[in-house]
Structures are given as C-alpha cells and as structure tokens.
Design a protein around this motif. Sequence first.
Motif, PDB file in Angstrom:
ATOM      1  N   ASP A  89       0.809  -1.220   0.000  1.00 26.81           N
ATOM      2  CA  ASP A  89       0.000   0.000   0.000  1.00 26.81           C
ATOM      3  C   ASP A  89       0.841   1.268   0.000  1.00 26.81           C
ATOM      4  N   GLY A  90       2.165   1.130  -0.108  1.00 28.90           N
ATOM      5  CA  GLY A  90       3.048   2.290  -0.165  1.00 28.90           C
ATOM      6  C   GLY A  90       3.508   2.783   1.187  1.00 28.90           C
ATOM      7  N   ILE A  91       3.004   2.206   2.261  1.00 31.82           N
ATOM      8  CA  ILE A  91       3.420   2.561   3.615  1.00 31.82           C
ATOM      9  C   ILE A  91       3.925   1.288   4.281  1.00 31.82           C
ATOM     10  N   PRO A  92       5.140   1.306   4.830  1.00 35.51           N
ATOM     11  CA  PRO A  92       5.711   0.056   5.341  1.00 35.51           C
ATOM     12  C   PRO A  92       5.062  -0.414   6.631  1.00 35.51           C
ATOM     13  N   GLU A  93       5.139  -1.719   6.850  1.00 32.64           N
ATOM     14  CA  GLU A  93       4.916  -2.279   8.169  1.00 32.64           C
ATOM     15  C   GLU A  93       6.247  -2.189   8.922  1.00 32.64           C
ATOM     16  N   ILE A  94       6.176  -2.144  10.237  1.00 30.70           N
ATOM     17  CA  ILE A  94       7.390  -1.970  11.027  1.00 30.70           C
ATOM     18  C   ILE A  94       7.491  -3.072  12.070  1.00 30.70           C
ATOM     19  N   ALA A  95       8.598  -3.800  12.043  1.00 34.75           N
ATOM     20  CA  ALA A  95       8.895  -4.760  13.095  1.00 34.75           C
ATOM     21  C   ALA A  95       9.580  -4.012  14.239  1.00 34.75           C
ATOM     22  N   VAL A  96       9.087  -4.229  15.452  1.00 36.69           N
ATOM     23  CA  VAL A  96       9.615  -3.546  16.633  1.00 36.69           C
ATOM     24  C   VAL A  96       9.941  -4.577  17.700  1.00 36.69           C
ATOM     25  N   GLU A  97      11.056  -4.357  18.413  1.00 38.18           N
ATOM     26  CA  GLU A  97      11.443  -5.228  19.514  1.00 38.18           C
ATOM     27  C   GLU A  97      11.472  -4.423  20.804  1.00 38.18           C
ATOM     28  N   ASN A  98      10.939  -5.022  21.885  1.00 36.02           N
ATOM     29  CA  ASN A  98      10.923  -4.314  23.168  1.00 36.02           C
ATOM     30  C   ASN A  98      11.015  -5.303  24.316  1.00 36.02           C
ATOM     31  N   ARG A 115       1.234  -1.856  12.150  1.00 36.28           N
ATOM     32  CA  ARG A 115       0.551  -1.506  10.897  1.00 36.28           C
ATOM     33  C   ARG A 115      -0.319  -0.285  11.125  1.00 36.28           C
ATOM     34  N   HIS A 116      -0.283   0.625  10.150  1.00 33.82           N
ATOM     35  CA  HIS A 116      -1.119   1.814  10.274  1.00 33.82           C
ATOM     36  C   HIS A 116      -2.583   1.421  10.079  1.00 33.82           C
ATOM     37  N   GLN A 117      -3.465   2.255  10.593  1.00 38.31           N
ATOM     38  CA  GLN A 117      -4.899   1.971  10.543  1.00 38.31           C
ATOM     39  C   GLN A 117      -5.645   2.990   9.682  1.00 38.31           C
ATOM     40  N   GLY A 118      -4.987   3.438   8.618  1.00 42.16           N
ATOM     41  CA  GLY A 118      -5.604   4.395   7.705  1.00 42.16           C
ATOM     42  C   GLY A 118      -4.944   5.753   7.736  1.00 42.16           C
ATOM     43  N   ASP A 119      -4.667   6.249   8.932  1.00 39.47           N
ATOM     44  CA  ASP A 119      -3.985   7.525   9.109  1.00 39.47           C
ATOM     45  C   ASP A 119      -2.677   7.260   9.855  1.00 39.47           C
ATOM     46  N   PRO A 120      -1.537   7.267   9.136  1.00 40.72           N
ATOM     47  CA  PRO A 120      -0.264   6.930   9.790  1.00 40.72           C
ATOM     48  C   PRO A 120       0.163   7.926  10.857  1.00 40.72           C
ATOM     49  N   ARG A 121      -0.506   9.067  10.928  1.00 44.66           N
ATOM     50  CA  ARG A 121      -0.174  10.044  11.968  1.00 44.66           C
ATOM     51  C   ARG A 121      -0.737   9.643  13.326  1.00 44.66           C
ATOM     52  N   LYS A 122      -1.675   8.697  13.321  1.00 40.76           N
ATOM     53  CA  LYS A 122      -2.273   8.215  14.558  1.00 40.76           C
ATOM     54  C   LYS A 122      -1.605   6.904  14.966  1.00 40.76           C
ATOM     55  N   LEU A 181      -1.183 -11.340   8.099  1.00 36.06           N
ATOM     56  CA  LEU A 181      -0.181 -10.665   8.901  1.00 36.06           C
ATOM     57  C   LEU A 181      -0.475 -10.779  10.396  1.00 36.06           C
ATOM     58  N   GLU A 182      -1.671 -11.262  10.733  1.00 34.42           N
ATOM     59  CA  GLU A 182      -2.006 -11.496  12.130  1.00 34.42           C
ATOM     60  C   GLU A 182      -1.262 -12.709  12.691  1.00 34.42           C
ATOM     61  N   GLY A 183      -0.687 -13.547  11.809  1.00 28.68           N
ATOM     62  CA  GLY A 183       0.055 -14.702  12.261  1.00 28.68           C
ATOM     63  C   GLY A 183      -0.711 -15.990  12.048  1.00 28.68           C
ATOM     64  N   PRO A 184      -0.182 -17.112  12.562  1.00 26.15           N
ATOM     65  CA  PRO A 184       1.000 -17.185  13.433  1.00 26.15           C
ATOM     66  C   PRO A 184       2.305 -17.047  12.642  1.00 26.15           C
ATOM     67  N   TRP A 185       3.342 -16.562  13.348  1.00 30.41           N
ATOM     68  CA  TRP A 185       4.670 -16.410  12.798  1.00 30.41           C
ATOM     69  C   TRP A 185       5.530 -17.574  13.312  1.00 30.41           C
ATOM     70  N   LYS A 186       6.125 -18.320  12.399  1.00 31.71           N
ATOM     71  CA  LYS A 186       6.935 -19.477  12.777  1.00 31.71           C
ATOM     72  C   LYS A 186       8.404 -19.098  12.834  1.00 31.71           C
ATOM     73  N   ARG A 187       9.031 -19.376  13.970  1.00 34.07           N
ATOM     74  CA  ARG A 187      10.456 -19.091  14.143  1.00 34.07           C
ATOM     75  C   ARG A 187      11.301 -20.213  13.537  1.00 34.07           C
ATOM     76  N   GLU A 188      12.303 -19.844  12.711  1.00 36.01           N
ATOM     77  CA  GLU A 188      13.232 -20.808  12.136  1.00 36.01           C
ATOM     78  C   GLU A 188      14.655 -20.357  12.434  1.00 36.01           C
TER      79      GLU A 188
END
Length: 386
Positions: A89-98, A115-122, A181-188
Amino acid sequence: MLRSVLLACTPLLAADPVTFRTHVIETKIPGGYAVLVADLNGDRKPDVVGLTQRLRELPWYGNPSWERHVLVEDMGGLVNLAAHDLDGDGIPEIAVENEFSMVAAKSRGLVWLLRHQGDPRKPWKATPVDELTTSHHAVWADVDGDGRKELINAPLIGPKALAPKYEDRVPLVFYRVPASLEGPWKREVIDDRLFGVLHRVRVVHWDRGRREQLLTAGFDGITLHRLIQGRWENQRLTKGHEEEAPRAGTSDVAVGYLKGRRFLAAVEPWHGNEVVVYQQERDQWQRRVIFSELTEGHEVCVGDFNGDGRDDIVAGDRGRGEVRSAHVFYAHDDLGADWHHQVLDPLGMSASGCAVADINLDGRPDVVLIGSATANLKWYENLGAR
C-alpha cells in the motif's frame, strides 16, 4: 523550532571531505539509541523514527517539517525496529522489539509488527510476532530470492549468559511472513553456534542473484550467513578485534565499495575504540585500523558523500563529555591505503544509531544520527558535489 548549522572542514585534498549542514529534528529524546529512515506517510519523502529505551512511546518525524507523531504508546524497553511494505500500500509495516534488558533473565524479548490503521499520523496497531530472550536487532531480507522478504531477529545474548563475558550460545533466527499478517509467525533457526554477544545483523548482496545475505557482528567477529539450496551456510570471515571478552570481536559492520572493489567497514571491539577496514586478498580479509580514538563506538554506515566512486565511512561515538561526536572517513585512493578523518558535529552528537539516506531528495546521500548522551536527533545535509 528547526535549526540549521553549517559544519565545514578544511580538506586535506580538495576532492575528499564535503561540508555538511546540520538540521535538528529533535532535542529531547533521552538516551537516543536507534534510528530508522522510511517513508511512513506515502508522500515519497523519507521520514525519520527515533527510538530510545527511556521512553514508552515510539515517535516518528515527518519530512520536511519534522512534526512529531507517535507510532505506539506504553511499550517499555524499546530497542530496535525495521521497516518493509508487506501489503503493497506504499506505507511500510514496522517490526519492533521491546522488553529488552542486558540481563537475560529480565529480558522477555518481545517482537511486534506495527501496521497503520488508515492515518499513519495516529497510533499504529501492534500484532505479536514472537517472544525470544534479549531480542535486540531486526532487519528484513529476501533470503531465498522469491521476491518476498523475511524478518530476521538477532538476540543480543543467550538465555544463560552473564556479564561480563556472556558465555552462552545466542541464536540468530528468521520468520517467513504468514499469509495473514495477524500470524501465526513461525520461528526458524539461521545459526545456533554464535557465542557471547551478537550485536548487529546487516543485510547485504554478497553473491550474485536476487537473494540477500546477512552479516553479523559480535564476539565471534564478522560472520556471513546465506541460504543455499534450503540450508543455511554460516561462515566466519574474520575474528575481529582479538582480545578477551568483553573487548572482543566486532560491534557493527557495513559493506562498502572502492570503485567496485568490496570492503568491510567495522567498529571494533564491541562498544570499542577502533574503526577498521577489511579488504580481501585471496581467501583472507586483511585488517587495517584506520582510527583508534573512539570512546564508545557503536554503529557504522557507509555512503559516497563526495561522489568520487569510493564509499566513505561514518562511525558514531557514544562517549560523553569532550569526546561526544561522530566521525567520517574518506578513502584517498581506490586501494583504500589512506583515509582522511573528518569530525562531524564535535560535542554536538554522541552518536548511537546511524543511517545514510537522501533526506532532501537532491541526489546526494545525507547522514542521520541519534544521540545517546546528547539526547538528540539530527540529519546532516550533504553539500558536496552531485
């Protein structure tokens, strides 16, 4: 208020250093740690994300006004992030670690997809990806050449590691992006034999073809990881700085080119004092220390700032007091036999995170740095030749 400062340097050779104009993005980001450059609102201008473990929110700044927005709130122990547009969609998804800590028993190592929800400023939606002790560095890479990137996760230390030597194996892992993109994400697993501190993982095009490869920097030195016929091949290229841990190995690595000839730029040892250049001669990587006066080196990045066809090196120093600064090094010849040193923003930037990008879209690579002790975020406009 935005401020600009002109930083000049007296050149050793007229074609070597360039002048950088400093632009302040943020003056109050305590303990600045990591920086990310990506277009977060789809206007084709690179925006800047500044991350620190001392805040429970992750801010981003819109180019060119640098208005501050917040990606996520109430997320403690932030340590790293990486951006890639997964849904087109032209706007990236961001992986974050915390939930990161230097003490493994206190470091849950949570990995999220924003993931943005329509307005990336929010504020963006955070979806859980994984929980892996001391998750510390993330990148996106197309490791199998299928045109889709995988998420790479590099924990800092193993679950049984204790300071100061952190003696335990530390895993390097990846995740294929699920259909939802909701998963599940498999670790390899990529590599389960790295030992001590694994500080950085960098994406490179080491071999010909569409596949991307990885370089890791840590107590083991610099290791090349590549997926070949469905199996991971892990090859240590160099031991880095050879001294007893924790003054061991490599803190960060970047690949540069001198008129087409590949070299490695590194900060060594972990959080160390040296800027190092490696050049390959037959099957060996020859190590040359070009600077040894960093106080607490952290990251390194490269870019051809003066347009001479030779990549230059930026190395950050997180030192406090009279030594806080960043450093730029320019090769005088195609062999990399001599490097000219330029101090960037003396006393004004205790650089922890580093990025090279064309911020103002003028065709010249600029530098973006985030400061630890200086608690600031700046971009340095390249005023050199186009």
